[in-house]
Each structure stands twice: as C-alpha cells, then as structure tokens.
Design a protein around this motif. Structure first.
Motif, PDB file in Angstrom:
ATOM      1  N   SER A  11       0.814  -1.221   0.000  1.00  0.00           N
ATOM      2  CA  SER A  11       0.000   0.000   0.000  1.00  0.00           C
ATOM      3  C   SER A  11       0.850   1.274   0.000  1.00  0.00           C
ATOM      4  CB  SER A  11      -0.908   0.021   1.238  1.00  0.00           C
ATOM      5  OG  SER A  11      -0.176   0.463   2.363  1.00  0.00           O
ATOM      6  N   CYS A  12       0.139   2.403  -0.167  1.00  0.00           N
ATOM      7  CA  CYS A  12       0.806   3.706  -0.175  1.00  0.00           C
ATOM      8  C   CYS A  12       1.352   4.077   1.201  1.00  0.00           C
ATOM      9  CB  CYS A  12      -0.137   4.787  -0.695  1.00  0.00           C
ATOM     10  SG  CYS A  12      -1.699   4.864   0.198  1.00  0.00           S
ATOM     11  N   LEU A  34      -5.810  -5.969   3.828  1.00  0.00           N
ATOM     12  CA  LEU A  34      -6.872  -5.296   3.060  1.00  0.00           C
ATOM     13  C   LEU A  34      -7.777  -6.297   2.366  1.00  0.00           C
ATOM     14  CD1 LEU A  34      -4.930  -2.283   1.455  1.00  0.00           C
ATOM     15  CD2 LEU A  34      -6.226  -2.351   3.587  1.00  0.00           C
ATOM     16  N   GLN A  39      -9.603  -3.032   6.935  1.00  0.00           N
ATOM     17  CA  GLN A  39      -9.776  -1.576   6.906  1.00  0.00           C
ATOM     18  C   GLN A  39     -11.218  -1.156   7.219  1.00  0.00           C
ATOM     19  OE1 GLN A  39      -9.433  -3.600   4.375  1.00  0.00           O
ATOM     20  NE2 GLN A  39     -10.010  -2.758   2.400  1.00  0.00           N
ATOM     21  N   ARG A  40     -12.145  -2.125   7.135  1.00  0.00           N
ATOM     22  CA  ARG A  40     -13.542  -1.819   7.454  1.00  0.00           C
ATOM     23  C   ARG A  40     -13.937  -2.336   8.838  1.00  0.00           C
ATOM     24  NH1 ARG A  40     -13.360  -3.073   2.066  1.00  0.00           N
ATOM     25  NH2 ARG A  40     -13.878  -5.267   2.440  1.00  0.00           N
ATOM     26  N   GLY A  51     -11.624   4.293   6.173  1.00  0.00           N
ATOM     27  CA  GLY A  51     -11.306   2.881   5.960  1.00  0.00           C
ATOM     28  C   GLY A  51     -10.158   2.669   4.990  1.00  0.00           C
ATOM     29  N   ARG A  52      -9.133   3.469   5.127  1.00  0.00           N
ATOM     30  CA  ARG A  52      -7.948   3.347   4.249  1.00  0.00           C
ATOM     31  C   ARG A  52      -6.685   3.459   5.086  1.00  0.00           C
ATOM     32  NH1 ARG A  52     -10.141   5.120  -0.872  1.00  0.00           N
ATOM     33  NH2 ARG A  52     -12.249   4.308  -0.761  1.00  0.00           N
ATOM     34  N   VAL A  53      -5.606   2.910   4.546  1.00  0.00           N
ATOM     35  CA  VAL A  53      -4.291   3.163   5.131  1.00  0.00           C
ATOM     36  C   VAL A  53      -3.580   4.163   4.209  1.00  0.00           C
ATOM     37  CG1 VAL A  53      -4.046   0.946   6.307  1.00  0.00           C
ATOM     38  CG2 VAL A  53      -3.277   1.138   3.924  1.00  0.00           C
ATOM     39  N   GLU A  65      -4.247  10.081   5.236  1.00  0.00           N
ATOM     40  CA  GLU A  65      -3.818  10.557   3.919  1.00  0.00           C
ATOM     41  C   GLU A  65      -2.281  10.556   3.877  1.00  0.00           C
ATOM     42  OE1 GLU A  65      -5.880  11.307   1.197  1.00  0.00           O
ATOM     43  OE2 GLU A  65      -7.462  10.543   2.498  1.00  0.00           O
ATOM     44  N   ALA A 101      -1.373  10.969  -5.363  1.00  0.00           N
ATOM     45  CA  ALA A 101      -2.524  10.576  -4.536  1.00  0.00           C
ATOM     46  C   ALA A 101      -3.844  10.752  -5.280  1.00  0.00           C
ATOM     47  CB  ALA A 101      -2.529  11.389  -3.248  1.00  0.00           C
ATOM     48  N   HIS A 105      -2.991   7.189  -8.209  1.00  0.00           N
ATOM     49  CA  HIS A 105      -3.656   6.202  -7.348  1.00  0.00           C
ATOM     50  C   HIS A 105      -5.063   5.879  -7.875  1.00  0.00           C
ATOM     51  CE1 HIS A 105      -3.886   4.834  -2.859  1.00  0.00           C
ATOM     52  NE2 HIS A 105      -4.204   3.881  -3.695  1.00  0.00           N
ATOM     53  N   ARG A 116     -15.811   0.427  -7.277  1.00  0.00           N
ATOM     54  CA  ARG A 116     -15.896   1.774  -6.679  1.00  0.00           C
ATOM     55  C   ARG A 116     -16.452   2.784  -7.675  1.00  0.00           C
ATOM     56  NH1 ARG A 116     -11.378   1.816  -2.681  1.00  0.00           N
ATOM     57  NH2 ARG A 116     -12.449   0.611  -1.090  1.00  0.00           N
ATOM     58  N   TRP A 171       3.286  -0.651  -6.980  1.00  0.00           N
ATOM     59  CA  TRP A 171       2.000  -0.737  -7.682  1.00  0.00           C
ATOM     60  C   TRP A 171       2.227  -1.277  -9.095  1.00  0.00           C
ATOM     61  CZ3 TRP A 171       0.030   4.873  -6.355  1.00  0.00           C
ATOM     62  CH2 TRP A 171      -0.453   4.901  -5.044  1.00  0.00           C
TER      63      TRP A 171
HETATM   64  N1  LIG Z   1      -6.179   9.297  -0.543  1.00  0.00           N
HETATM   65  C1  LIG Z   1      -5.640   8.290   0.336  1.00  0.00           C
HETATM   66  C2  LIG Z   1      -5.866   6.940  -0.296  1.00  0.00           C
HETATM   67  C3  LIG Z   1      -5.554   5.844   0.654  1.00  0.00           C
HETATM   68  C4  LIG Z   1      -5.870   4.484   0.043  1.00  0.00           C
HETATM   69  O1  LIG Z   1      -6.741   4.326  -0.827  1.00  0.00           O
HETATM   70  N2  LIG Z   1      -5.139   3.487   0.537  1.00  0.00           N
HETATM   71  C5  LIG Z   1      -5.349   2.148   0.049  1.00  0.00           C
HETATM   72  C6  LIG Z   1      -4.051   1.370   0.066  1.00  0.00           C
HETATM   73  S1  LIG Z   1      -2.880   2.098  -1.053  1.00  0.00           S
HETATM   74  C7  LIG Z   1      -6.354   1.446   0.924  1.00  0.00           C
HETATM   75  O2  LIG Z   1      -6.356   1.613   2.131  1.00  0.00           O
HETATM   76  N3  LIG Z   1      -7.209   0.651   0.298  1.00  0.00           N
HETATM   77  C8  LIG Z   1      -8.196  -0.096   0.984  1.00  0.00           C
HETATM   78  C9  LIG Z   1      -9.523   0.068   0.332  1.00  0.00           C
HETATM   79  O3  LIG Z   1      -9.605   0.775  -0.674  1.00  0.00           O
HETATM   80  O4  LIG Z   1     -10.496  -0.528   0.828  1.00  0.00           O
HETATM   81  C10 LIG Z   1      -4.153   8.548   0.580  1.00  0.00           C
HETATM   82  O5  LIG Z   1      -3.493   9.103  -0.298  1.00  0.00           O
HETATM   83  O6  LIG Z   1      -3.665   8.187   1.657  1.00  0.00           O
END
Ligand SMILES: N[C@@H](CCC(=O)N[C@@H](CS)C(=O)NCC(=O)O)C(=O)O
Length: 213
Positions: A11-12, A34, A39-40, A51-53, A65, A101, A105, A116, A171
């Motif tokens: 992940s990012c 994930l 994340q949820r 719900g993101r890392v 972020e 980002a 991404h 999505r 990625w």
């Molecule tokens: N805008 C956020 C995006 C974060 C993001 O989408 N992270 C991904 C991993 S790279 C994630 O947590 N995905 C889980 C999901 O989409 O459910 C950032 O730049 O931190």
C-alpha cells in the motif's frame, strides 16, 4: 511521543513507513490485511473513518492521507529534510505527492477496484483498460522526472518524493508491468530500494504479524 503506523502490504503507507525508518523514529507498526477487509473493521474505522491506510497515530491523534502523514513527519523531523523548505521546491514536491494521490492512485483503483466506479459489471473491462493506460502514462511522466533527478527526485537527499516513487514501483509490479519500459524510474527506485532504511522497512512489514487476528 508515541507513534503508531497502520499499514498494509503493497500500500501507499509504505512511503510513511520508509520516512519513519529514514528519520530513525521509534514507532509501532500495525499491519492490516486489506484483502480480508481489516480496513472496514469498526476498530480501524474508529481511527480512520475512510477505511484506508495509512493512518499515523501520534500521541493519540490520528493523521490520515499519505501526503498529510509525510508532511507531518517532515515537520517533526526537520533535520531529515524529507521535504524541501525552499518555497518553490516545496511547492513542486507537494505537487508531485498530490498528483500521485489524486490521479495515479485513482488510475490504479480503476484497475483494482472497479466496483468503486461502476455498480454493475457493464463497462468494467473498459474502465480497467483506461486505468492501466493512464497508469502507464503516469509512469512515463515520472520516468522523465527521474531523468532530471539530481540525484534524487527530492533533490540532494532521498526524500518524500522518492519514497512515493517506491510506492508507485510496487503498484507497477503489482500490475505486472515491465519496468524496463521506464529505465530512469527503474534505476532511481532501484537505488532507493538499496538504502538500509528501505531494507529495514521491507523487513519490518514482512515480519510484522497482522494486527487484527
Ligand atoms: N487518498 C488516500 C488513499 C488511501 C488508500 O486508498 N489506501 C489504500 C491502500 S494504497 C487502501 O487503504 N485501500 C483499501 C480500500 O480501498 O479498501 C491517501 O493518499 O492516503
């Protein structure tokens, strides 16, 4: 200061993980899965409602972020020069982080998470194909930036832009793209991967058990 980084493989959040290692900070790493949907998990949603890392919890306050976490770490460790302080160079660095980002991404998400964008199955292959195309175009742009890197994208020292470039490389590998197409990007990120702090980050994410078992 207590620091906890929430991360997931590939992940990012890898960029903040590398930044913490480069800064020599003491922190706890918590790995999410994930694919399993960690994340949820309500316990994680209480930390990052999106719900993101990544999420970095600094003395009980969550910063989310990737760009914001990197800006925070740069401000917390000025001696490490993760981001430039000269106004133009800082603006250009944030331009790159924001673009990755918000655009690169998103192109990846078109390929990996089409649901999505589209409710039904119709149009998903086209969406994924366009995402792949946009991602490849972005790699060409990054490759051109790498050609001008002196010696790093961030300037004289390995900084936030270079850490984010490592995320983009992972990625690209995940999409099974042939990195030889972008030789400057391949060389710069290869040099980044050789750094001891990056190797520590790779070992640490590999050796850390999943947080929600
Ligand atoms: N805008 C956020 C995006 C974060 C993001 O989408 N992270 C991904 C991993 S790279 C994630 O947590 N995905 C889980 C999901 O989409 O459910 C950032 O730049 O931190």
């Amino acid at each position: 200061m207590s620091l906890v980084l929430y991360h997931a493989m590939g992940s990012c959040a890898f960029a903040p993980l590398v930044a913490l290692e480069e800064a020599g900070a003491e922190f706890e790493l918590r790995m999410l899965d994930l694919a399993r949907g960690d994340q949820r998990d309500p316990r994680y949603l209480a930390i990052n409602a999106h719900g993101r890392v990544p999420a970095l919890v600094a003395d009980g306050q969550a910063i989310t972020e990737a760009t914001a976490v990197l800006v925070y770490l740069a401000a917390a460790h000025p001696e490490r020069k993760l981001l430039p302080t000269e106004p133009l160079a800082l603006g250009k660095a944030l331009e790159f982080l924001s673009w990755v980002a918000s655009s690169v991404h998103v192109a990846l998400a078109q390929v990996r998470r089409p649901a999505r964008f589209l409710n039904g199955e119709i149009g998903r292959p086209e969406l994924a194909a366009t995402g792949r195309e946009r991602f490849g175009e972005a790699l060409s742009e990054i490759d051109a930036l790498c050609l001008k890197a002196d010696p790093w994208l961030s300037g004289s020292n390995f900084g936030a832009m270079d850490m984010v470039a490592l995320v983009v490389r992972r990625w690209a590998e995940g999409l099974a793209l042939s990195l030889e197409t972008w030789p400057n990007f391949l060389a710069l990120t290869g040099k980044g991967l050789d750094r001891p702090a990056v190797q520590r980050a790779l070992a640490r994410e590999r050796d850390t058990a999943k947080f929600f078992s």
